[in-house]
Write a protein that holds these residues in place. Sequence first.
Motif, PDB file in Angstrom:
ATOM      1  N   UNK A 496      34.734  28.855  37.992  1.00 21.32           N
ATOM      2  CA  UNK A 496      34.550  30.068  37.193  1.00 21.32           C
ATOM      3  C   UNK A 496      33.233  30.012  36.421  1.00 21.32           C
ATOM      4  N   UNK A 497      32.918  28.857  35.871  1.00 22.92           N
ATOM      5  CA  UNK A 497      31.698  28.738  35.068  1.00 22.92           C
ATOM      6  C   UNK A 497      30.438  28.784  35.923  1.00 22.92           C
ATOM      7  N   UNK A 504      33.140  29.954  27.235  1.00 20.69           N
ATOM      8  CA  UNK A 504      34.159  29.198  26.509  1.00 20.69           C
ATOM      9  C   UNK A 504      35.483  29.257  27.261  1.00 20.69           C
ATOM     10  N   UNK A 505      36.440  28.422  26.856  1.00 17.17           N
ATOM     11  CA  UNK A 505      37.761  28.438  27.482  1.00 17.17           C
ATOM     12  C   UNK A 505      38.430  29.798  27.284  1.00 17.17           C
ATOM     13  N   UNK A 506      38.193  30.400  26.123  1.00 16.29           N
ATOM     14  CA  UNK A 506      38.781  31.710  25.852  1.00 16.29           C
ATOM     15  C   UNK A 506      38.228  32.767  26.812  1.00 16.29           C
ATOM     16  N   UNK A 510      40.273  35.000  29.529  1.00 16.12           N
ATOM     17  CA  UNK A 510      40.202  36.468  29.517  1.00 16.12           C
ATOM     18  C   UNK A 510      39.837  37.002  30.901  1.00 16.12           C
ATOM     19  N   UNK A 511      38.874  36.366  31.560  1.00 20.29           N
ATOM     20  CA  UNK A 511      38.482  36.795  32.900  1.00 20.29           C
ATOM     21  C   UNK A 511      39.622  36.583  33.888  1.00 20.29           C
ATOM     22  N   UNK A 550      37.758  36.858  39.155  1.00 22.33           N
ATOM     23  CA  UNK A 550      37.587  36.388  37.776  1.00 22.33           C
ATOM     24  C   UNK A 550      36.181  35.863  37.557  1.00 22.33           C
ATOM     25  N   UNK A 551      35.636  35.196  38.551  1.00 15.88           N
ATOM     26  CA  UNK A 551      34.276  34.670  38.444  1.00 15.88           C
ATOM     27  C   UNK A 551      33.272  35.804  38.287  1.00 15.88           C
TER      28      UNK A 551
END
Length: 646
Positions: A496-497, A504-506, A510-511, A550-551
């Motif tokens: 994802x990153x 952030x993890x948040x 959310x994504x 999500x990415x």
Amino acid sequence: MSMHASSPGGQSGRMGKPRTRISGADESAQRAENAEAPKIPHLMRRIAELFAPHKGALTATIVLVLVGAALSVIPPLLTERAFDEGLFPVGADGQVMGPNLPVLTTIVVAMLAVFIVSSLLGVWQTWLTATVGNRVMGALRVRMFTHLQRMELSFFTRTKTGVIQSRLQNDVGGVASVLTNTVSSVLGNTVTVLAAFVAMLLLNWQLTLIALFLLPVMVIAQRRVGQVRARIAAKTQESLSEMTAITQETLSVSGILLSKSFTRQRSEIARYSDENENQIALQVRQQMTGQWFFAMVGIFMSAIPAIVYLASGWLIAGGTTDISPGTIVAFTTVQARLLFPLMALMRVALDLQTSGALFARIFEYLDLRPAITDAPGARPVPEATATDAAGRPILGRVEFDRVAFRYPDADHDGRPTLDDVSFTIEPGQYAAFVGPSGAGKTTVSYLVPRLYEATGGAVRFAGVDVRDLEHESLVSNIGIVSQETYLFHASIAENLRYAKPEASDEELEAAARAANIHETIASFPEGYDTVVGERGYRLSGGEKQRIAIARVLLKDPAVLVLDEATSALDTISERVVQAALDDASRGRTTIAIAHRLSTVVSADVIFVVVAGRIAERGTHAELIAQGGVYASLYREQAERPEVPTA
């Protein structure tokens, strides 16, 4: 995939054949390989420029090589002194006296000093050559990788991945070997041979003629044996390559699935075992050939001193020369140092030719010009607050103005992939492109982020021709979800990153929630730290696709491109993913390339692409009412529901 049939998909031209340095292979094969290298103007000057940052180290290396080679012939000369003046000194009356220990001690200390200095210089020289060679190789590798990252998509569609990897690994790796060995070998061996020859002449010119007469015999024998061994080595490399190919094909996730699905494990094991037996036989032959070679060298090295002793006896008995025992011992020592440097020099020409060929192939790639680059004065995509003359926002607006496109390797006599295509998609609209396979739908999605350059007309993004925008800025405003989801062999969080390294993890959560995948991830024992496996094989098709969504959401683009994002999913997964896509497209311009028309019935506008042209456009209801191509396709799919594909 709706790419036109004439789009590039395979290798072409000279770059289609991976070329490598033939390690240990037959010289004729290596020369043939070198001859196929591209011709690069000013090649030697460009090679010299690579070493410019290392002038000091290179100068020191050359000095060390020359000094080390010169020092290598001093011990034999000291050996003569040790025998004639230290061990067996001759008095004024011509009688041999006892050892002269002070003289002998001085000579031995001098010999030890030479050995120590030579060893230290050798270590220093090795460090310098290894450092320079690997620095240049590393710089070349990064330079080529950076250059390849700038190449357009069409370069990768027409060039095999293995060919590119060969350039990065084999060619650049071969350069390191040349850099660290060839220069020092040429200088060192040349000086050693010349110094040894001079030392032999100084010791005794008659014995020098005898030794030089015998040397060609060994050189010829070495070449014959070496050629046999090289041919076996080439076959061994081919066998190893075949074994590697079998391993890659059958032990990848896809290969294992295929062999298990068709119960072909036994045949694959048999294929690997057969090649393994061939490899064993070749390895044994290669080792035995080497043993014969070293045996011949040993016989020759043992024979020459014996012949020198015999010749010395004849010369002394005949009274034609005055040879001392020290001269004989020193001469055989020097002669032993002459053979291997001489044989090494015989390969120098081939090594230099090979290094030139390797550099030529590297520069050939570095000289490639990316087809898509920023124009002078290119500007970033307008801000979200930018508006047109009527006060309407323009970020997210996509326009095609009489766009034509033909793939670079396509037949110019055939029809273009796109021809006179014009449309406008306003910010926030959901636009779908449908039509028969090969009509050109996916090509539209390639031209929006300028992965390919339109060959006619203009593609505009946010009211600006994409050719006038900074490419990085353009792509950063576009998110793409394709049919073939690519995930790295890493954790879900790391995948994802990839879109936003500092997220952030948040933000990840959310994504993931927006893509309807958070609950699934949370159910895994390791959560977001779950490693997805090669190409995401540990996940289902629907899970992979939602992670890909999500990415893209983490990237938060103004325009979302969906290239048949659900066509490979079963009905249940398709519904879940489609729901995630609907949420993702809300509030942003969406361009959907669709195969299943049921997924785009709610689109704001549907474009029907037939043979590279927009044949129809309108909403679902309008197109059904027209009774044209769209209505026919929709009716056909409704009457013949598709079988789930995953």
